[in-house]
Design a protein around this motif. Structure first.
Motif, PDB file in Angstrom:
ATOM      1  N   ASN A  10      -2.964  -1.713   3.140  1.00  0.00           N
ATOM      2  CA  ASN A  10      -2.884  -3.186   3.080  1.00  0.00           C
ATOM      3  C   ASN A  10      -1.746  -3.715   2.228  1.00  0.00           C
ATOM      4  O   ASN A  10      -1.424  -4.897   2.293  1.00  0.00           O
ATOM      5  CB  ASN A  10      -4.179  -3.760   2.472  1.00  0.00           C
TER       6      ASN A  10
ATOM      7  N   ASP B 152      -3.119   2.416  -5.273  1.00  0.00           N
ATOM      8  CA  ASP B 152      -4.243   1.721  -4.642  1.00  0.00           C
ATOM      9  C   ASP B 152      -5.050   2.746  -3.850  1.00  0.00           C
ATOM     10  O   ASP B 152      -4.556   3.328  -2.899  1.00  0.00           O
ATOM     11  CB  ASP B 152      -3.704   0.620  -3.710  1.00  0.00           C
TER      12      ASP B 152
ATOM     13  N   THR C 257      -7.213  -3.385  -3.837  1.00  0.00           N
ATOM     14  CA  THR C 257      -5.835  -3.690  -3.431  1.00  0.00           C
ATOM     15  C   THR C 257      -5.347  -4.944  -4.160  1.00  0.00           C
ATOM     16  O   THR C 257      -4.221  -4.970  -4.677  1.00  0.00           O
ATOM     17  CB  THR C 257      -5.775  -3.895  -1.895  1.00  0.00           C
TER      18      THR C 257
ATOM     19  N   ASN D  21      -3.974   4.208   0.071  1.00  0.00           N
ATOM     20  CA  ASN D  21      -5.057   4.020   1.036  1.00  0.00           C
ATOM     21  C   ASN D  21      -4.454   4.243   2.416  1.00  0.00           C
ATOM     22  O   ASN D  21      -4.112   3.300   3.132  1.00  0.00           O
ATOM     23  CB  ASN D  21      -5.631   2.607   0.889  1.00  0.00           C
TER      24      ASN D  21
END
Ligand code: ATP
Ligand code: MG
Length: 247
Positions: free
Chosen positions: A45, A117, A17, A40
């Motif tokens: 995140n 990501d 990330t 993700n």
């Protein structure tokens, strides 16, 4: 032609990330049109890192056909585009991962560089990220478990007929106890795109909810990510020409 890069690693917590955000921010700081996607979906995140944790429409809604992809794209005050995932556990149910390649392909009309990501592991969620990418960028730390899991990701990408651009070593501390760069290169047999040193400013950037590229532009990690971004964009040659010229 717009390009999609999948940032993946196998092992969790290696710096995927952090790398996705900072490579995207570095490219954005060079004036490129960049979009970072939080693929993700189970532990997203990106929104937390960039100060937009709660947004009404997310990638989850797009994957489940509830909205158009354009509705889920947000803009950071730096100009970087973000496609976040939902933090809500209830939005995790019945995610249609198989739609990710089609959705991310649509993103090519909105940005020139799209950075995905990836989650950790080698499951169906990671497979959908690899299938969505034009090129894979591996992130590893200089330790055997991380490199072993990175190698498994290489095998998975090969099975899925995806090109791997190279690997990034993160949180490098120059300690004897770390795996040597030569050893990592020998195991992965891929180009080394760059080394990001351990940098205490990374935690400060996280607290400030922004990319280190903007909060600490002169930090070691920021410089490393800018160099890697240049390498990915193929801008290195120009630089070395000028440095040769001035020498
Ligand atoms: N160069 C660095 N210097 C210091 N800390 C770092 C550096 N790179 C990453 N970190 C820290 O390491 C931790 C893990 O990083 P990150 O969340 O990017 O890993 P990840 O691979 O995305 O994890 P996950 O597999 O859980 O998604 C974070 O706290 C991050 O701030
Ligand atoms: Mg992550």
């Amino acid at each position: 032609m717009a390009k999609i890069y999948g940032i993946t690693s196998g092992k969790g917590g290696t710096g995927k990330t952090t790398s996705a955000i900072n490579l995207a921010a570095a490219m954005n700081s060079f004036g490129e049109n960049v979009l970072v996607v939080d693929a993700n979906l189970s532990t997203p995140n990106i929104g937390l890192h960039l100060g937009s944790p709660l947004v009404p429409i997310t990638l989850n809604h797009v994957l489940n056909g509830k909205t158009e992809v354009l509705e889920a794209i947000y803009e950071h005050n730096s100009g970087l585009k973000i496609l976040p995932s939902s933090l809500s556990i209830k939005d995790l149910r019945k995610i249609k991962y198989e739609n990710l390649p089609y959705i991310t392909h649509q993103l090519k009309s909105f940005a020139d560089h799209i950075i995905l990501d990836s989650p950790a592991g080698l499951g169906i969620d990671v497979e959908s990220v690899i299938n969505s990418s034009d090129e894979i960028i591996l992130v590893t730390q200089p330790e055997m478990p991380a490199v072993t899991d990175a190698l498994k990701t290489v095998k998975l990408a090969e099975q899925l007929n995806k090109n791997i651009k190279g690997f990034i070593v993160t949180r490098y501390k120059r300690r004897k106890s770390e795996m040597s760069l030569d050893n990592i290169k020998d195991m992965l047999e891929l180009p080394l795109l760059g080394i990001v040193p351990e940098d205490k400013n990374m935690q400060k950037a996280l607290t400030l909810k922004n990319s280190i590229i903007y909060t600490h532009p002169k930090s070691k990690a920021s410089k490393a990510y800018k160099n890697i971004a240049r390498r990915i964009l193929g801008r290195e040659e120009k630089q070395s020409f000028f440095s040769r010229f001035f020498k």
